[in-house]
Design a protein around this motif. Structure first.
Motif, mmCIF file in Angstrom:
data_model
loop_
_atom_site.group_PDB
_atom_site.id
_atom_site.type_symbol
_atom_site.label_atom_id
_atom_site.label_comp_id
_atom_site.label_asym_id
_atom_site.label_seq_id
_atom_site.Cartn_x
_atom_site.Cartn_y
_atom_site.Cartn_z
ATOM 1 N N PHE A 57 0.863 -1.184 0.000
ATOM 2 C CA PHE A 57 0.000 0.000 0.000
ATOM 3 C C PHE A 57 0.892 1.223 0.000
ATOM 4 O O PHE A 57 1.841 1.307 0.784
ATOM 5 C CB PHE A 57 -0.921 0.019 1.227
ATOM 6 N N ASN A 58 0.602 2.159 -0.850
ATOM 7 C CA ASN A 58 1.398 3.386 -0.959
ATOM 8 C C ASN A 58 0.944 4.385 0.108
ATOM 9 O O ASN A 58 -0.199 4.842 0.082
ATOM 10 C CB ASN A 58 1.228 4.003 -2.348
ATOM 11 N N PRO A 59 1.830 4.734 1.057
ATOM 12 C CA PRO A 59 1.435 5.619 2.156
ATOM 13 C C PRO A 59 1.586 7.114 1.836
ATOM 14 O O PRO A 59 1.757 7.929 2.741
ATOM 15 C CB PRO A 59 2.393 5.213 3.273
ATOM 16 N N LYS A 60 1.531 7.489 0.566
ATOM 17 C CA LYS A 60 1.752 8.891 0.194
ATOM 18 C C LYS A 60 0.733 9.820 0.846
ATOM 19 O O LYS A 60 1.054 10.967 1.164
ATOM 20 C CB LYS A 60 1.763 9.061 -1.320
ATOM 21 N N GLY A 61 -0.498 9.312 1.053
ATOM 22 C CA GLY A 61 -1.510 10.129 1.706
ATOM 23 C C GLY A 61 -1.130 10.455 3.140
ATOM 24 O O GLY A 61 -1.292 11.590 3.599
ATOM 25 N N PHE A 62 -0.603 9.460 3.840
ATOM 26 C CA PHE A 62 -0.161 9.683 5.217
ATOM 27 C C PHE A 62 1.028 10.640 5.237
ATOM 28 O O PHE A 62 1.107 11.520 6.092
ATOM 29 C CB PHE A 62 0.210 8.366 5.876
ATOM 30 N N CYS A 63 1.960 10.453 4.320
ATOM 31 C CA CYS A 63 3.144 11.328 4.250
ATOM 32 C C CYS A 63 2.733 12.787 4.046
ATOM 33 O O CYS A 63 3.350 13.698 4.606
ATOM 34 C CB CYS A 63 4.068 10.887 3.116
ATOM 35 N N HIS A 64 1.684 12.999 3.264
ATOM 36 C CA HIS A 64 1.216 14.369 3.027
ATOM 37 C C HIS A 64 0.554 14.942 4.277
ATOM 38 O O HIS A 64 0.728 16.125 4.586
ATOM 39 C CB HIS A 64 0.217 14.396 1.867
ATOM 40 N N SER A 65 -0.169 14.100 5.012
ATOM 41 C CA SER A 65 -0.889 14.590 6.197
ATOM 42 C C SER A 65 0.031 14.834 7.381
ATOM 43 O O SER A 65 -0.262 15.674 8.238
ATOM 44 C CB SER A 65 -1.979 13.583 6.599
#
Length: 244
Positions: free
Chosen positions: A54-62
């Protein structure tokens, strides 16, 4: 970041608490800036998705830095620093919910900062809550050596001796830290970064550190240390008796 979140996910009770918590900021915070929403998204994907990743890019942005910028994925971050910052923010997000004590219930322990007077019989301690135990890894071949260094302490003597208020004088004193109450899930953080005053930058410590599948923590607890000291004193007194 990835390894920390994976480890948190692998604790079923913590995963359940995160997924069940009511998001009181859902209406006021956009999903792209909502840490709790992004963490739930990762947990659901890891738990339900058939994909192998799963790509955690959303978490990294938040997960913003102190200047409000998204996490720089090209910059290495100290795991202990990330975990404590993350837990602090998550604790604020779940405050007032049924799961508000989940972090403390899972990872909260108590360490004792002790002052053991050697020139008199007096003793004092200060309790301090912790979520992680940070230990030295530089020049430490095993986690046992790191933990031994953690409880080693230092002797205050000479001009640096501790002033005992009960004796009203300076006495040689051992100052040390040990574990007083173990958490349900102990997180040991290896100090992988140190500050280089020549370059004024953080440098990563890549020393190898071995650890077992099962770890006996009794020797590093307050109870374990007192037990060992009592046995040592008993053996010394026995040896003196034999000499006599």
């Amino acid at each position: 970041m990835n390894s920390t979140i994976q480890q948190l996910f692998m604790i079923p009770t913590f995963r359940k608490a995160v997924l069940e918590v009511e998001d009181k900021h859902a209406q006021s915070t956009p999903v792209e800036d909502n840490i709790l929403y992004q963490l739930k998204t990762i947990f659901v994907a890891l738990n339900e998705s058939e994909k192998q990743y799963f790509n955690p890019k959303g978490f990294c942005h938040s997960f913003k830095d102190w200047d409000g910028n998204p996490t720089n994925v090209f910059e290495q971050m100290d795991a202990d620093e990330f975990f404590n910052t993350f837990m602090d923010r998550l604790e604020n997000l779940i405050k007032g919910t049924k799961q508000q004590h989940s972090i403390k219930d899972h990872f909260g322990g108590i360490q004792s900062n002790e002052l053991i007077c050697k020139g008199c019989p007096h003793y004092s301690e200060r309790e301090e809550p912790f979520l992680t135990v940070s230990v030295q890894v530089k020049n430490k071949k095993t986690i046992y050596q790191s933990l031994s260094s953690f409880i080693e302490g230092e002797m205050l003597e000479g001009d640096n001796a501790y002033f005992c208020e009960q004796c009203n004088k300076k006495v040689n004193t051992l100052r040390r830290t040990c574990l007083k109450k173990l958490p349900n899930h102990l997180i040991i953080a290896l100090k992988r970064f140190e500050f280089d005053y020549d370059t004024m930058t953080k440098q990563k410590v890549n020393d190898y550190c071995e650890f077992p599948n099962r770890l006996n923590l009794e020797p590093y607890t307050q109870q374990g240390l007192r037990k060992a000291e009592k046995e040592k004193k008993k053996a010394e007194e026995g040896g003196e008796g034999q000499d006599g």
